[in-house]
Design an enzyme around this catalytic site. Structure first.
Site, mmCIF file in Angstrom:
data_model
loop_
_atom_site.group_PDB
_atom_site.id
_atom_site.type_symbol
_atom_site.label_atom_id
_atom_site.label_comp_id
_atom_site.label_asym_id
_atom_site.label_seq_id
_atom_site.Cartn_x
_atom_site.Cartn_y
_atom_site.Cartn_z
ATOM 1 N N ASP A 51 0.349 -1.214 0.110
ATOM 2 C CA ASP A 51 -0.010 0.232 0.314
ATOM 3 C C ASP A 51 0.862 1.330 0.090
ATOM 4 O O ASP A 51 2.273 1.408 0.311
ATOM 5 C CB ASP A 51 -1.184 -0.446 1.569
ATOM 6 C CG ASP A 51 -1.743 1.375 1.563
ATOM 7 O OD1 ASP A 51 -2.588 1.523 0.278
ATOM 8 O OD2 ASP A 51 -2.349 1.877 2.165
ATOM 9 N N ASP A 59 -0.356 4.857 1.004
ATOM 10 C CA ASP A 59 -0.172 5.910 1.821
ATOM 11 C C ASP A 59 -0.316 4.913 3.958
ATOM 12 O O ASP A 59 -0.985 4.075 3.413
ATOM 13 C CB ASP A 59 -1.284 5.912 1.595
ATOM 14 C CG ASP A 59 -1.907 7.412 1.032
ATOM 15 O OD1 ASP A 59 -0.935 8.463 0.511
ATOM 16 O OD2 ASP A 59 -2.187 7.143 0.109
#
Length: 213
Positions: free
Chosen positions: A14, A16
């Site tokens: 991922d 963020d």
């Protein structure tokens, strides 16, 4: 971290909260968008966690065009990109993985994700699955299912690093292994392991197990 990384053919991240600390950027952009449109900034931020901006807009402002509004939010984020910070050790670990074996799967738009990576000097991966590429975002498994199809690996061959319950749920629903990163992921069910960040959570043996494999 005790997970044997060499057992996985592909490592997905991922963006963020895993590779970059974008909390300040996201909050500033969402507050501006909410204020401009006449919505509660606090409510908008609360509803945004782990979701595509298109889905956030659809819930908060169902009468508005979700794609156009998501583009507006992304533009606001780019204007305050100087507030972006790196997650400790993330860039070094990301660079240590061969390019053919790593990817990023994010709820951000491709434009916003690319701007984040360039701001911090993190190399763009060959495969970047963004909000623009799916019709259902996390916690739906579609983003990771698309990744598996794109890179041609089985779910059990893919290890994901995620920081949010929604992202972890998406990875697990797609059948991938998952390592939780950061405080919000610490008590999530189903993860193989948890690390506070890549500076404290990884040992040299874990990193070296990926090189040349």
């Amino acid at each position: 971290m005790t997970v044997d990384l060499s057992k996985f053919h592909h490592i997905a991240f991922d963006l963020d909260g895993v590779l970059v600390d974008s909390q300040a950027v996201v909050e500033l952009a969402l507050r501006r968008w909410a204020q401009d449109r006449g919505y509660s900034p606090d409510l908008v931020i609360e509803l945004s966690a782990g979701r595509r901006d298109q889905e956030l807009v659809a819930e908060v402002a169902p009468h508005r065009d979700p794609e156009a509004e998501a583009k507006c939010i992304a533009d606001f984020e780019i204007e305050v990109m100087s507030q972006l910070r790196a997650i400790d050790g993330a860039e070094q670990f990301f660079r240590s993985i061969p390019s053919a074996r790593k990817s990023i799967v994010t709820s951000s738009t491709k434009e916003a994700a690319t701007a984040r990576l360039r701001q911090l000097g993190i190399p763009l991966p060959k495969v970047l699955i963004s909000a623009d590429d799916v019709t259902r975002g996390k916690p739906d498994p579609q983003p990771y299912e698309l990744l598996l199809e794109t890179v041609g690996v089985l779910a059990e061959e893919c290890l994901v690093f995620e920081d949010s319950p929604t992202g972890i749920a998406a990875a697990l629903a797609a059948g991938c292994g998952c390592v939780g990163v950061g405080a919000a992921a610490q008590n999530c069910q189903g993860i193989m392991e948890w690390i506070p960040d890549f500076g404290q959570g990884l040992n040299p043996a874990a990193v070296n197990s990926l090189r040349g494999v």
